[in-house]
Design a protein around this motif. Sequence first.
Motif, PDB file in Angstrom:
ATOM      1  N   GLY A 203     -17.563 -26.545 -80.374  1.00 27.00           N
ATOM      2  CA  GLY A 203     -17.051 -25.897 -79.666  1.00 27.00           C
ATOM      3  C   GLY A 203     -15.420 -26.375 -79.101  1.00 27.00           C
ATOM      4  N   ILE A 204     -14.374 -25.781 -77.973  1.00 26.35           N
ATOM      5  CA  ILE A 204     -12.921 -26.769 -77.975  1.00 26.35           C
ATOM      6  C   ILE A 204     -13.239 -27.520 -76.526  1.00 26.35           C
ATOM      7  N   SER A 205     -12.016 -27.993 -75.996  1.00 26.45           N
ATOM      8  CA  SER A 205     -12.724 -29.276 -74.809  1.00 26.45           C
ATOM      9  C   SER A 205     -12.158 -28.469 -74.233  1.00 26.45           C
ATOM     10  N   PRO A 206     -12.644 -28.708 -73.107  1.00 29.64           N
ATOM     11  CA  PRO A 206     -12.805 -27.603 -71.307  1.00 29.64           C
ATOM     12  C   PRO A 206     -10.425 -28.100 -70.957  1.00 29.64           C
ATOM     13  N   SER A 207      -9.742 -29.013 -71.787  1.00 31.62           N
ATOM     14  CA  SER A 207      -8.719 -29.255 -71.412  1.00 31.62           C
ATOM     15  C   SER A 207      -7.811 -28.314 -72.377  1.00 31.62           C
ATOM     16  N   GLU A 208      -8.531 -27.433 -72.730  1.00 28.10           N
ATOM     17  CA  GLU A 208      -7.704 -26.928 -73.660  1.00 28.10           C
ATOM     18  C   GLU A 208      -8.036 -25.693 -73.525  1.00 28.10           C
ATOM     19  N   VAL A 209      -9.101 -25.080 -72.910  1.00 29.31           N
ATOM     20  CA  VAL A 209      -9.254 -23.724 -72.599  1.00 29.31           C
ATOM     21  C   VAL A 209      -8.901 -22.987 -72.226  1.00 29.31           C
ATOM     22  N   VAL A 210      -7.232 -22.938 -71.549  1.00 29.50           N
ATOM     23  CA  VAL A 210      -6.548 -21.714 -71.607  1.00 29.50           C
ATOM     24  C   VAL A 210      -5.421 -20.905 -71.893  1.00 29.50           C
ATOM     25  N   GLU A 211      -4.378 -22.332 -72.948  1.00 25.37           N
ATOM     26  CA  GLU A 211      -3.741 -22.376 -74.501  1.00 25.37           C
ATOM     27  C   GLU A 211      -4.833 -21.625 -75.157  1.00 25.37           C
ATOM     28  N   THR A 212      -6.161 -21.992 -75.229  1.00 22.88           N
ATOM     29  CA  THR A 212      -6.746 -21.521 -76.467  1.00 22.88           C
ATOM     30  C   THR A 212      -7.320 -19.887 -76.836  1.00 22.88           C
ATOM     31  N   THR A 213      -7.704 -19.976 -75.007  1.00 22.15           N
ATOM     32  CA  THR A 213      -8.410 -18.054 -74.956  1.00 22.15           C
ATOM     33  C   THR A 213      -6.967 -17.534 -74.779  1.00 22.15           C
ATOM     34  N   ARG A 214      -5.832 -17.875 -73.788  1.00 23.25           N
ATOM     35  CA  ARG A 214      -4.631 -17.164 -74.132  1.00 23.25           C
ATOM     36  C   ARG A 214      -4.016 -16.549 -76.144  1.00 23.25           C
ATOM     37  N   SER A 215      -4.303 -17.316 -77.117  1.00 24.76           N
ATOM     38  CA  SER A 215      -3.955 -16.787 -77.903  1.00 24.76           C
ATOM     39  C   SER A 215      -5.153 -16.619 -79.421  1.00 24.76           C
ATOM     40  N   ILE A 216      -6.374 -16.266 -78.702  1.00 25.08           N
ATOM     41  CA  ILE A 216      -7.350 -15.350 -79.037  1.00 25.08           C
ATOM     42  C   ILE A 216      -7.429 -14.355 -78.543  1.00 25.08           C
ATOM     43  N   ILE A 217      -7.355 -14.217 -77.529  1.00 21.84           N
ATOM     44  CA  ILE A 217      -6.786 -13.029 -76.853  1.00 21.84           C
ATOM     45  C   ILE A 217      -5.568 -12.011 -77.251  1.00 21.84           C
ATOM     46  N   ASN A 218      -4.722 -12.175 -77.177  1.00 16.13           N
ATOM     47  CA  ASN A 218      -3.553 -12.308 -77.692  1.00 16.13           C
ATOM     48  C   ASN A 218      -3.860 -11.801 -79.888  1.00 16.13           C
ATOM     49  N   SER A 219      -4.886 -12.836 -79.863  1.00 15.56           N
ATOM     50  CA  SER A 219      -4.682 -12.646 -81.580  1.00 15.56           C
ATOM     51  C   SER A 219      -5.228 -11.675 -82.597  1.00 15.56           C
ATOM     52  N   THR A 220      -6.485 -10.809 -81.385  1.00 19.53           N
ATOM     53  CA  THR A 220      -8.024 -10.252 -81.622  1.00 19.53           C
ATOM     54  C   THR A 220      -7.847  -9.023 -81.059  1.00 19.53           C
ATOM     55  N   PRO A 221      -7.357  -8.118 -81.120  1.00 18.13           N
ATOM     56  CA  PRO A 221      -7.510  -6.401 -80.537  1.00 18.13           C
ATOM     57  C   PRO A 221      -8.491  -5.877 -81.564  1.00 18.13           C
ATOM     58  N   ASN A 222      -9.574  -6.800 -82.904  1.00 16.19           N
ATOM     59  CA  ASN A 222     -10.413  -6.006 -82.940  1.00 16.19           C
ATOM     60  C   ASN A 222     -11.725  -6.602 -82.032  1.00 16.19           C
ATOM     61  N   LEU A 223     -11.551  -7.687 -81.387  1.00 12.64           N
ATOM     62  CA  LEU A 223     -13.130  -7.977 -80.450  1.00 12.64           C
ATOM     63  C   LEU A 223     -12.832  -7.802 -79.019  1.00 12.64           C
TER      64      LEU A 223
END
Length: 302
Positions: A203-223
């Motif tokens: 799992g990712i660190s809670p401190s990285e949640v905003v940056e990681t979530t934003r990157s994943i959402i922007n990179s995965t149109p099929n999800l």
Amino acid sequence: MQKLATLVKIEKILINKTYRLNFNFSINSSIHSSINTSFNSSFLRFFSNSHKMATETNLIIPTLEEEIKDTLNSLEEVKQKIEIAKQQANLNQNCRLVAVSKTKSSLLIKSCFEAGQLHFGENYVQELIEKAAQLPKEIKWHFIGHLQSKKIKSICAIENLDFIETVDSVKLAIELNKRWPTSRPPLKYFIQINTSGEQSKSGISPSEVVETTRSIINSTPNLKFCGFMTIGEFIANPDPNHQPDFECLVNCKERICNELNIPFQQLELSMGMSHDFELAIKFGSTNVRVGSLIFGERKKKQ
């Protein structure tokens, strides 16, 4: 020649319950020293698998019908506990029950499905592939184990895969997006957060949640991003008013909703297992993963 009366106790785990066979027999004292080597694993399997021997020695083995009945009763009890927990917490939200069926037989899973249980969770890709091929296509499968990149192609081929609950990196999400067929509805997923900070958990660190979530959402149109998941630290006697892992996950949800302008009720939280799902519901869980309370203790992976 002097006989030596020996009491032998055989304990065998069958269908996730413990049964005990006690019987007396006499053996020649000259072979007493070799009794440990004589009772090898093959010999024990012979006793446990022989219905004739079970009858002669009063070994009580439940019928398959009894095992299914016990499982269905346990399933209903868990569902009732979920409803009570929601009422006590004054929650109007739905809470999905994922029956964790790892190492359990397809027959038990099918029986639960026919009783109305729709969502099932598996930890191992190969086991999920095999069960999905054997069982009704209406079942909604959740993958809840650690997902390796080399297994992504195989798991994406499962037609009724409904959720990946353990996305723990941008790299993994991008690979899932690449492999997921565009002809199918977007694959739902949770981002796994390591709320306890334990090295043994993914799992990712809670401190990285905003940056990681934003990157994943922007990179995965099929999800389709649906929220967060945590396993959390096991606490034998949790405080009903304070659970750090659950509170941390709720905080992650609040931060993401604020930062990305997502309605709070739109995102889910997958937290709570057999030992703490009722408490998790109190803290806002919308997805609980319950295994041993329904199916009994699981067999160890060989």
